[in-house]
Design a protein around this motif. Structure first.
Motif, PDB file in Angstrom:
ATOM      1  N   GLU A 264       0.829  -1.202   0.000  1.00 39.03           N
ATOM      2  CA  GLU A 264       0.000   0.000   0.000  1.00 39.03           C
ATOM      3  C   GLU A 264       0.870   1.262   0.000  1.00 39.03           C
ATOM      4  O   GLU A 264       0.617   2.217  -0.754  1.00 39.03           O
ATOM      5  N   ASP A 265       1.904   1.257   0.831  1.00 33.69           N
ATOM      6  CA  ASP A 265       2.802   2.408   0.898  1.00 33.69           C
ATOM      7  C   ASP A 265       3.530   2.617  -0.428  1.00 33.69           C
ATOM      8  O   ASP A 265       3.664   3.755  -0.906  1.00 33.69           O
TER       9      ASP A 265
ATOM     10  N   GLU B  32       2.563   6.582  -7.114  1.00 38.22           N
ATOM     11  CA  GLU B  32       1.641   7.601  -7.640  1.00 38.22           C
ATOM     12  C   GLU B  32       2.163   9.011  -7.342  1.00 38.22           C
ATOM     13  O   GLU B  32       2.085   9.904  -8.188  1.00 38.22           O
ATOM     14  N   PHE B  33       2.703   9.219  -6.155  1.00 37.22           N
ATOM     15  CA  PHE B  33       3.218  10.529  -5.767  1.00 37.22           C
ATOM     16  C   PHE B  33       4.401  10.938  -6.653  1.00 37.22           C
ATOM     17  O   PHE B  33       4.434  12.048  -7.192  1.00 37.22           O
TER      18      PHE B  33
ATOM     19  N   LEU C 131      -0.260  -4.534  -8.521  1.00 35.99           N
ATOM     20  CA  LEU C 131      -1.506  -5.185  -8.934  1.00 35.99           C
ATOM     21  C   LEU C 131      -1.305  -6.683  -9.131  1.00 35.99           C
ATOM     22  O   LEU C 131      -2.162  -7.496  -8.749  1.00 35.99           O
ATOM     23  N   ALA C 132      -0.181  -7.056  -9.726  1.00 35.80           N
ATOM     24  CA  ALA C 132       0.106  -8.482  -9.928  1.00 35.80           C
ATOM     25  C   ALA C 132       0.229  -9.201  -8.593  1.00 35.80           C
ATOM     26  O   ALA C 132      -0.287 -10.318  -8.424  1.00 35.80           O
ATOM     27  N   ARG C 133       0.908  -8.576  -7.622  1.00 39.88           N
ATOM     28  CA  ARG C 133       1.052  -9.188  -6.298  1.00 39.88           C
ATOM     29  C   ARG C 133      -0.291  -9.337  -5.605  1.00 39.88           C
ATOM     30  O   ARG C 133      -0.492 -10.252  -4.798  1.00 39.88           O
ATOM     31  N   ARG C 134      -1.237  -8.467  -5.943  1.00 33.51           N
ATOM     32  CA  ARG C 134      -2.571  -8.555  -5.339  1.00 33.51           C
ATOM     33  C   ARG C 134      -3.478  -9.524  -6.089  1.00 33.51           C
ATOM     34  O   ARG C 134      -4.630  -9.730  -5.703  1.00 33.51           O
ATOM     35  N   GLY C 135      -2.985 -10.098  -7.169  1.00 30.85           N
ATOM     36  CA  GLY C 135      -3.756 -11.073  -7.928  1.00 30.85           C
ATOM     37  C   GLY C 135      -4.531 -10.507  -9.099  1.00 30.85           C
ATOM     38  O   GLY C 135      -5.232 -11.239  -9.797  1.00 30.85           O
ATOM     39  N   ASP C 136      -4.413  -9.199  -9.348  1.00 27.82           N
ATOM     40  CA  ASP C 136      -5.123  -8.566 -10.468  1.00 27.82           C
ATOM     41  C   ASP C 136      -4.209  -8.590 -11.702  1.00 27.82           C
ATOM     42  O   ASP C 136      -3.601  -7.579 -12.071  1.00 27.82           O
ATOM     43  N   ARG C 137      -4.119  -9.736 -12.367  1.00 21.48           N
ATOM     44  CA  ARG C 137      -3.188  -9.892 -13.483  1.00 21.48           C
ATOM     45  C   ARG C 137      -3.613  -9.075 -14.705  1.00 21.48           C
ATOM     46  O   ARG C 137      -2.767  -8.548 -15.424  1.00 21.48           O
TER      47      ARG C 137
END
Length: 390
Positions: free
Chosen positions: A97-98, A104-105, A125-131
């Motif tokens: 998250e950080d 983005e910053f 995103l990939a690490r969160r499963g959103d391929r």
């Protein structure tokens, strides 16, 4: 002071306040301790050379000396975002998250970092499963800078395991390698693609080249698997032993090591590795390898117990049927052995296991003929004494 003069003074103070803040910050930056400046310089050099751990350590020391300096904070953010872009596995899950916020910053405030920041966001995103989301973000990174190594490498790594995107993955990894020759990540990725294509020698060449840049668990595991497919069991066992040293609780590494040791004839070691793998994760292929290991150790009853467990879940597993037949044959249980071999011979030659089934059926056919011949011989031997008595 009259009211009009006081109002003008207040207005002047309002205008000057931001300017004074900027001056104060600038003075604060200029007042960095010499040692903090040294740490920042070392961190910048390490970051430019891709030594992210060293860069983060240097910036952390600078932060201890100047915890409120914005240059130090930006340096730390650049290092974390760069690490996420190039080596996402090294970033802890609770830091995603950080890092996403920092990417983005920096993307909105620093020039020249857009592709790196987009790559970091894609890897988050990939690490969160959103391929799918990761693929779009990484494609955006490539578009932002067609010469960004990290963007091509990350896109290729993401797509390397997807058969429908193999061509795109290969193109991305080759572009990354052109930008940074001998980079271990793209070399390993291209090796995995070649292995999936059936080019085992080509895959091994890529894996070996990747490992020259430094040992890596995933690449070492892939190299051992490739050598196992080649039938080079001793070499495969050496690579897979190294992989197990790097991650002793990897069921995949332990299972493959057990198969390599079985092929190399080191049966006791194979049994130990295979049992350790099954304790961590039950898996049919590992159970079958254990069954064959036990059978070769003449532990036929134990082998039957393991292999019949596989058949309970999949009654048509070709290697398990062959193993059950072989174990019963060793125990002198001819009817049970014939039944297992005949079930194997009845399987159709189709699908990805076609060649394996054909090889097992060839061996099973020979065993059936030998068993039937032995039965006929035994029956003939019984008939002769009975005729002589008459």
């Amino acid at each position: 002071m009259d009211r009009r003069t006081a109002a003008r003074a207040a207005a002047c103070q309002a205008v000057m306040r931001p300017l004074l803040l900027v001056v104060a910050l600038a003075v604060g930056c200029d007042a960095l301790p010499d040692l903090a400046v040294t740490h920042l310089g070392r961190g910048d050099r390490a970051l430019a050379e891709g030594r992210y751990g060293e860069a983060l350590a240097a910036y952390a020391h600078a932060h201890e000396l100047a915890p409120h300096d914005p240059r130090v904070q930006r340096a730390q953010m650049r290092a974390r975002v760069s690490l996420m872009a190039e080596s996402p596995a090294r970033v802890a899950a609770d830091a995603l998250e950080d890092v996403a916020y920092e990417a983005e910053f920096l993307r909105g405030t620093e020039k020249g970092l857009e592709a790196v920041c987009l790559t970091a966001l894609g890897n988050v995103l990939a690490r969160r499963g959103d391929r799918d989301g990761a693929r779009l973000k990484l494609a955006e990174a490539v578009k932002a800078d067609s010469n960004a190594y990290v963007a091509h490498a990350a896109l290729g790594a993401l797509l390397a395991g997807r058969p429908e995107a193999a061509a795109e993955a290969k193109a991305a990894l080759e572009r990354a390698l052109a930008l940074r020759p001998d980079a271990p990540g793209p070399l390993a990725g291209l090796g995995k693609i070649k292995l999936a294509e059936g080019d085992v020698p080509g895959a091994i060449e890529r894996f070996v080249a990747a490992l020259k840049a430094g040992d890596d668990f995933g690449t070492r595991l892939a190299l051992g698997n490739a050598r196992l497919q080649q039938g080079k069991h001793v070499e495969a066992a050496a690579d897979l032993s190294r992989a197990v040293q790097m991650d002793p609780r990897s069921p995949e590494a332990l299972g493959l090591l057990g198969q390599a040791l079985l092929g190399a004839g080191k049966l006791d070691e194979a049994e130990q590795a295979l049992r350790a793998s099954l304790e961590l994760r039950p898996e049919a292929g590992t159970s079958i390898a254990l069954g064959f290991t036990l059978s070769r150790q003449k532990k036929s009853l134990e082998a039957l117990d393991v292999l019949e467990g596989v058949l309970a879940a999949d009654p048509f597993a070709p290697p398990a049927l062959f193993g059950v037949g072989m174990a019963n044959q060793d125990l002198g249980r001819t009817p049970q052995a014939l039944a297992a071999f005949r079930r194997l011979l009845a399987l159709p030659l189709e699908g990805p296991q076609k060649q394996l089934v054909a090889d097992l059926q060839r061996d099973a056919k020979g065993r059936v003929e030998a068993l039937l011949a032995a039965q006929e011989k035994a029956a003939s031997a019984e008939e002769k004494p009975s005729k002589a008595k008459r």
